[in-house]
Design an enzyme around this catalytic site. Sequence first.
Site, PDB file in Angstrom:
ATOM      1  N   ASP A  16      63.042  29.835 -12.259  1.00  0.00           N
ATOM      2  CA  ASP A  16      63.434  29.957 -10.854  1.00  0.00           C
ATOM      3  C   ASP A  16      64.871  29.522 -10.616  1.00  0.00           C
ATOM      4  O   ASP A  16      65.469  29.856  -9.587  1.00  0.00           O
ATOM      5  CB  ASP A  16      62.506  29.127  -9.977  1.00  0.00           C
ATOM      6  CG  ASP A  16      61.170  29.822  -9.860  1.00  0.00           C
ATOM      7  OD1 ASP A  16      60.386  29.742 -10.823  1.00  0.00           O
ATOM      8  OD2 ASP A  16      60.934  30.474  -8.826  1.00  0.00           O
TER       9      ASP A  16
ATOM     10  N   ARG B 212      61.486  28.566   0.555  1.00  0.00           N
ATOM     11  CA  ARG B 212      61.137  27.994  -0.755  1.00  0.00           C
ATOM     12  C   ARG B 212      62.430  27.474  -1.397  1.00  0.00           C
ATOM     13  O   ARG B 212      63.370  28.244  -1.602  1.00  0.00           O
ATOM     14  CB  ARG B 212      60.451  29.032  -1.647  1.00  0.00           C
ATOM     15  CG  ARG B 212      59.106  29.478  -1.075  1.00  0.00           C
ATOM     16  CD  ARG B 212      58.238  30.133  -2.116  1.00  0.00           C
ATOM     17  NE  ARG B 212      57.765  29.191  -3.112  1.00  0.00           N
ATOM     18  CZ  ARG B 212      57.133  29.566  -4.230  1.00  0.00           C
ATOM     19  NH1 ARG B 212      56.926  30.827  -4.489  1.00  0.00           N
ATOM     20  NH2 ARG B 212      56.716  28.660  -5.088  1.00  0.00           N
TER      21      ARG B 212
ATOM     22  N   LYS C 137      57.786  27.092 -13.293  1.00  0.00           N
ATOM     23  CA  LYS C 137      56.474  26.633 -12.793  1.00  0.00           C
ATOM     24  C   LYS C 137      56.021  25.348 -13.476  1.00  0.00           C
ATOM     25  O   LYS C 137      56.183  25.200 -14.691  1.00  0.00           O
ATOM     26  CB  LYS C 137      55.463  27.758 -13.015  1.00  0.00           C
ATOM     27  CG  LYS C 137      54.068  27.505 -12.514  1.00  0.00           C
ATOM     28  CD  LYS C 137      54.001  27.075 -11.076  1.00  0.00           C
ATOM     29  CE  LYS C 137      54.677  28.054 -10.142  1.00  0.00           C
ATOM     30  NZ  LYS C 137      54.887  27.502  -8.777  1.00  0.00           N
TER      31      LYS C 137
ATOM     32  N   ARG D   9      55.961  36.343  -4.442  1.00  0.00           N
ATOM     33  CA  ARG D   9      56.466  35.147  -5.106  1.00  0.00           C
ATOM     34  C   ARG D   9      57.177  35.607  -6.373  1.00  0.00           C
ATOM     35  O   ARG D   9      57.252  36.800  -6.658  1.00  0.00           O
ATOM     36  CB  ARG D   9      55.369  34.101  -5.362  1.00  0.00           C
ATOM     37  CG  ARG D   9      53.970  34.554  -5.459  1.00  0.00           C
ATOM     38  CD  ARG D   9      53.665  35.322  -6.728  1.00  0.00           C
ATOM     39  NE  ARG D   9      54.153  34.628  -7.897  1.00  0.00           N
ATOM     40  CZ  ARG D   9      54.421  35.197  -9.052  1.00  0.00           C
ATOM     41  NH1 ARG D   9      54.282  36.495  -9.224  1.00  0.00           N
ATOM     42  NH2 ARG D   9      54.857  34.506 -10.073  1.00  0.00           N
ATOM     43  N   GLY D  10      57.706  34.636  -7.114  1.00  0.00           N
ATOM     44  CA  GLY D  10      58.542  34.989  -8.256  1.00  0.00           C
ATOM     45  C   GLY D  10      59.980  35.060  -7.758  1.00  0.00           C
ATOM     46  O   GLY D  10      60.267  35.702  -6.734  1.00  0.00           O
TER      47      GLY D  10
ATOM     48  N   GLN E 125      48.660  31.734 -11.170  1.00  0.00           N
ATOM     49  CA  GLN E 125      49.418  32.990 -11.290  1.00  0.00           C
ATOM     50  C   GLN E 125      49.204  33.647 -12.649  1.00  0.00           C
ATOM     51  O   GLN E 125      49.322  34.859 -12.786  1.00  0.00           O
ATOM     52  CB  GLN E 125      50.922  32.728 -11.086  1.00  0.00           C
ATOM     53  CG  GLN E 125      51.319  32.368  -9.679  1.00  0.00           C
ATOM     54  CD  GLN E 125      51.388  30.866  -9.496  1.00  0.00           C
ATOM     55  OE1 GLN E 125      50.632  30.114 -10.105  1.00  0.00           O
ATOM     56  NE2 GLN E 125      52.283  30.410  -8.640  1.00  0.00           N
TER      57      GLN E 125
HETATM   58  O1  MRU Z   1      55.584  29.730  -7.421  1.00  0.00           O
HETATM   59  P1  MRU Z   1      55.912  31.072  -7.999  1.00  0.00           P
HETATM   60  O2  MRU Z   1      54.700  31.876  -8.325  1.00  0.00           O
HETATM   61  O3  MRU Z   1      56.915  31.811  -7.163  1.00  0.00           O
HETATM   62  O4  MRU Z   1      56.609  30.723  -9.367  1.00  0.00           O
HETATM   63  C1  MRU Z   1      57.085  31.757 -10.177  1.00  0.00           C
HETATM   64  C2  MRU Z   1      57.590  31.294 -11.482  1.00  0.00           C
HETATM   65  O5  MRU Z   1      57.554  30.137 -11.809  1.00  0.00           O
HETATM   66  C3  MRU Z   1      58.218  32.340 -12.355  1.00  0.00           C
HETATM   67  O6  MRU Z   1      58.116  31.966 -13.700  1.00  0.00           O
HETATM   68  C4  MRU Z   1      59.699  32.483 -12.001  1.00  0.00           C
HETATM   69  O7  MRU Z   1      59.859  32.746 -10.640  1.00  0.00           O
HETATM   70  C5  MRU Z   1      60.342  33.538 -12.772  1.00  0.00           C
HETATM   71  S1  MRU Z   1      59.925  35.105 -12.124  1.00  0.00           S
HETATM   72  C6  MRU Z   1      60.592  36.352 -12.985  1.00  0.00           C
END
Ligand code: MRU
Length: 373
Positions: A243, A90, A254, A53-54, A202
Amino acid sequence: MQINGTWYRTIWLADDGRSVDVIDQRALPHSFEIMRLATVEQAAAAIRDMVVRGAPLIGATAAYGVCLALLRDPLHGSLDRALELLAATRPTAVNLRWALEVMDEAVRYLAPDERVAAAYRRAARICDEDVEISRRIGEHGLEVLRGMSRAKGGGPLNVLTHCNAGWLATVDWGTALAPVYMAHDAGIDVHVWVDETRPRNQGASLTAYELGAHGVPHTVIVDNAGGHLMQHGMVDVCIVGTDRTTATGDVANKIGTYLKALAAHDNGVPFYVALPRTTIDWTARDGLAEIPIERRDPAEVKLIRGLGPDGRIVDVELTPPSSPAANFAFDVTPARLVTGLITDRGVCSASLEGLLGLFPEWAGEVGGGEGRR
Ligand code: MRU
């Protein structure tokens, strides 16, 4: 990033030269497990189920997903199906769309027998470039933190972060955490308040794990503590990832990020967002209207994952079984609440002018705010 003395990226080509290995982030911090992805379906499932993820890592995994699809069948039908399957995993992280477009462009017009090798080369380049981009974000962010630390004139610099925007969210280094690692390595006294980040935690699981492995002082807090800490002068700066950032500087991140930005604004705490250029959606101008917000399985809200008394990872029920739950995975922080964007080309205001100042080559691509998703 080093884990127990071994240097890891979050994704790498397996020793068979075809499959892809990733760290299974669902098992962290309790267990360090590596998962092998051998098909495009497995790559798509790994993104959907948040094995990886990320935003940047989602893009890198999707790129290798295209390779795996072409390996099985290098014809156009297979490419189209792979792009469609991966794009649907996603919706919010725009790095996914970006990586798929890059991969499509790299292979579509090649002869079928050239596509597989070209795809693997391009996916590897996406990963290498992501590492370099994150490193540069770290260097620019380091200067921000250095300046704040000097201005504070003593005592730890208290950084608050939300979710995980560290090396686990990218290929290496991270975005929001890269400046923190570099500050720590440069001898700056830095301490991180880590939002636990419900529902999937996370922060509590991944950010705390990363910071601990790097030796950075940190404290995990419940998601609702940030406002209180800011009211009492216990946060010097917030840094989060994103994101998707619109051309005008609105930021999707997030769920809960917006509330932190509001609290920061009310308390005069600088609120920075760190991002690679691949997270900018130049077609979007209005984050609230144009960024699709992923809604995930309500079970993620109704359950909480942790280490059981027998040492196994278990999901524990938190709510009455019959209570409905809603799981909005992201929210949008308007540009007016963002002090600055820390990008791989430098720091700018969260605005069209600011972003185009650093990325002038995109001037012709900026969308008209037509509400496109
Ligand atoms: O749902 P996730 O864990 O994929 O969400 C990740 C985030 O919200 C991060 O802050 C974002 O992807 C930036 S990652 C460098």
